[in-house]
Design an enzyme around this catalytic site. Structure first.
Site, PDB file in Angstrom:
ATOM      1  N   ASP A  13       0.852  -1.187   0.000  1.00  0.00           N
ATOM      2  CA  ASP A  13       0.000   0.000   0.000  1.00  0.00           C
ATOM      3  C   ASP A  13       0.886   1.235   0.000  1.00  0.00           C
ATOM      4  OD1 ASP A  13      -2.373   1.637   0.384  1.00  0.00           O
ATOM      5  OD2 ASP A  13      -1.754   1.882   2.459  1.00  0.00           O
ATOM      6  N   SER A  14       0.260   2.392  -0.191  1.00  0.00           N
ATOM      7  CA  SER A  14       1.004   3.646  -0.147  1.00  0.00           C
ATOM      8  C   SER A  14       1.468   3.970   1.272  1.00  0.00           C
ATOM      9  CB  SER A  14       0.121   4.774  -0.672  1.00  0.00           C
ATOM     10  OG  SER A  14      -1.105   4.800   0.042  1.00  0.00           O
ATOM     11  N   CYS A  76      -4.245  -1.246  -1.983  1.00  0.00           N
ATOM     12  CA  CYS A  76      -4.423   0.204  -2.067  1.00  0.00           C
ATOM     13  C   CYS A  76      -5.408   0.430  -3.207  1.00  0.00           C
ATOM     14  CB  CYS A  76      -3.068   0.843  -2.379  1.00  0.00           C
ATOM     15  SG  CYS A  76      -3.137   2.599  -2.737  1.00  0.00           S
ATOM     16  N   GLU A 155      -5.442   9.148   9.944  1.00  0.00           N
ATOM     17  CA  GLU A 155      -4.056   9.014  10.418  1.00  0.00           C
ATOM     18  C   GLU A 155      -3.832   9.798  11.710  1.00  0.00           C
ATOM     19  OE1 GLU A 155      -0.964   8.957   7.577  1.00  0.00           O
ATOM     20  OE2 GLU A 155      -2.045   7.531   6.319  1.00  0.00           O
ATOM     21  N   CYS A 187     -11.394   3.287  -0.243  1.00  0.00           N
ATOM     22  CA  CYS A 187     -10.056   3.736   0.155  1.00  0.00           C
ATOM     23  C   CYS A 187      -9.696   2.935   1.397  1.00  0.00           C
ATOM     24  CB  CYS A 187     -10.066   5.228   0.454  1.00  0.00           C
ATOM     25  SG  CYS A 187      -8.537   5.827   1.198  1.00  0.00           S
ATOM     26  N   HIS A 189      -8.274   3.514   4.098  1.00  0.00           N
ATOM     27  CA  HIS A 189      -8.443   4.094   5.440  1.00  0.00           C
ATOM     28  C   HIS A 189      -9.893   4.067   5.911  1.00  0.00           C
ATOM     29  CE1 HIS A 189      -4.496   5.619   4.468  1.00  0.00           C
ATOM     30  NE2 HIS A 189      -4.377   6.204   5.649  1.00  0.00           N
TER      31      HIS A 189
HETATM   32  N1  DGL Z   1      -4.138   3.770   0.262  1.00  0.00           N
HETATM   33  C1  DGL Z   1      -4.790   4.808  -0.499  1.00  0.00           C
HETATM   34  C2  DGL Z   1      -6.057   4.231  -1.162  1.00  0.00           C
HETATM   35  O1  DGL Z   1      -6.596   3.219  -0.769  1.00  0.00           O
HETATM   36  C3  DGL Z   1      -5.150   5.999   0.348  1.00  0.00           C
HETATM   37  C4  DGL Z   1      -3.973   6.842   0.741  1.00  0.00           C
HETATM   38  C5  DGL Z   1      -3.284   7.481  -0.426  1.00  0.00           C
HETATM   39  O2  DGL Z   1      -3.811   8.434  -1.036  1.00  0.00           O
HETATM   40  O3  DGL Z   1      -2.207   7.029  -0.766  1.00  0.00           O
HETATM   41  O4  DGL Z   1      -6.532   4.788  -2.111  1.00  0.00           O
END
Ligand code: DGL
Length: 273
Positions: A13-14, A76, A155, A187, A189
């Site tokens: 993931d990011s 992600c 976060e 997303c 989060h």
């Molecule tokens: N993990 C990203 C997503 O699911 C969210 C955070 C980001 O913008 O990198 O889209």
């Protein structure tokens, strides 16, 4: 084959968000080992271009291959929407993202054919959820709403704060006006905001969590390919965590949401891959 079955699953993931996907894999496939990579140096992906997200994802796949993973989960939404097609065509490892499993369940869930989608700007703009859903049923309307403020609020740990409630009300209003009956948490989060969002949308709207659906899809994929790990959970190092920046924050966040005590996280130079 036994050796391959025994290999870990690569999950990336990011940043910390993909831990919601890792958590579902831990719960639903407890015997599997995981190598998790969070690109904490380059987060967020949600405001970046397709080319950049593909470049980052390619480097991560190269890194995960050095860890001898048997399959890769793009945990992600943004990378699944913008890079998965390209990177999975370039590698011989089985790979899944979070968009298709989430979209599939949303199609099965909706009754009035009005699905709301919340996600990063890049995910909503990519149109991939819409494309997958309308391929199954062209009559379904998908109403997308980017919610860029949710990621920093999560976060910050403000999962129930009044500021988060006000922001969520504002984002959800146009979707509720369109009378959606299903809402995709598009997303990584957002599953952490689940109870707040549920309160705001009420009982008429069903929430779809792609993280959970992805874990079930992963299980099906591994079974189909004869890659499901057998036997008991490995006690010693079932899960390994890597990040591209600052281990401490990642580890703290991981320990707040995972059913597992994360004792060590390793920082790597992802640009070298
Ligand atoms: N993990 C990203 C997503 O699911 C969210 C955070 C980001 O913008 O990198 O889209």
């Amino acid at each position: 084959m036994k050796q391959l079955k025994d290999a870990p699953i690569g999950v990336f993931d990011s940043g910390v968000g993909g831990l919601t996907v890792a958590r579902e894999i831990m719960r639903n496939l407890p015997q599997e080992k995981i190598v998790y990579f969070g690109d904490t140096a380059r987060v967020p992906y949600g405001s970046k271009s397709k080319e950049t997200i593909i470049r980052y994802s390619r480097q991560i796949v190269r890194f995960l291959k050095t860890q001898n993973v048997k399959a890769i989960v793009v945990a992600c939404n943004t990378a699944s929407a913008l890079a998965l097609e390209t990177i999975s065509a370039e590698t011989n490892l089985p790979m899944i993202g979070v968009v298709e499993p989430g979209a599939k369940v949303a199609v099965e869930t909706t009754r009035n054919k009005k699905i709301g989608l919340i996600g990063t700007r890049a995910t909503v703009k990519s149109g991939l959820y819409q494309k997958v859903i309308q391929k199954s049923d062209p009559e379904i309307q998908v109403i997308g709403q980017p919610c860029p403020l949710f990621v920093p609020l999560v976060e910050e740990g403000w999962l129930k704060d009044e500021i988060t409630v006000a922001v969520a009300r504002r984002y959800l209003e146009p979707l509720l006006q369109q009378e959606i009956d299903t809402l995709i948490l598009g997303c990584t989060h957002y599953p952490l905001l689940r109870s707040l969002l549920k309160e705001l949308v009420g009982d008429q709207v069903t929430l779809v969590n792609p993280a959970y659906e992805t874990a079930l899809e992963l299980k099906r994929m591994l079974e189909e390919q004869g890659l499901l790990r057998e036997g008991k959970k490995e006690e010693e190092f079932p899960y390994r965590f890597f990040v591209s920046d600052e281990e401490e924050y990642f580890q703290k966040f991981a320990n707040s949401i995972l059913p597992y005590d994360v004792k060590s996280t390793k920082q790597i130079q992802i640009e070298e891959y």
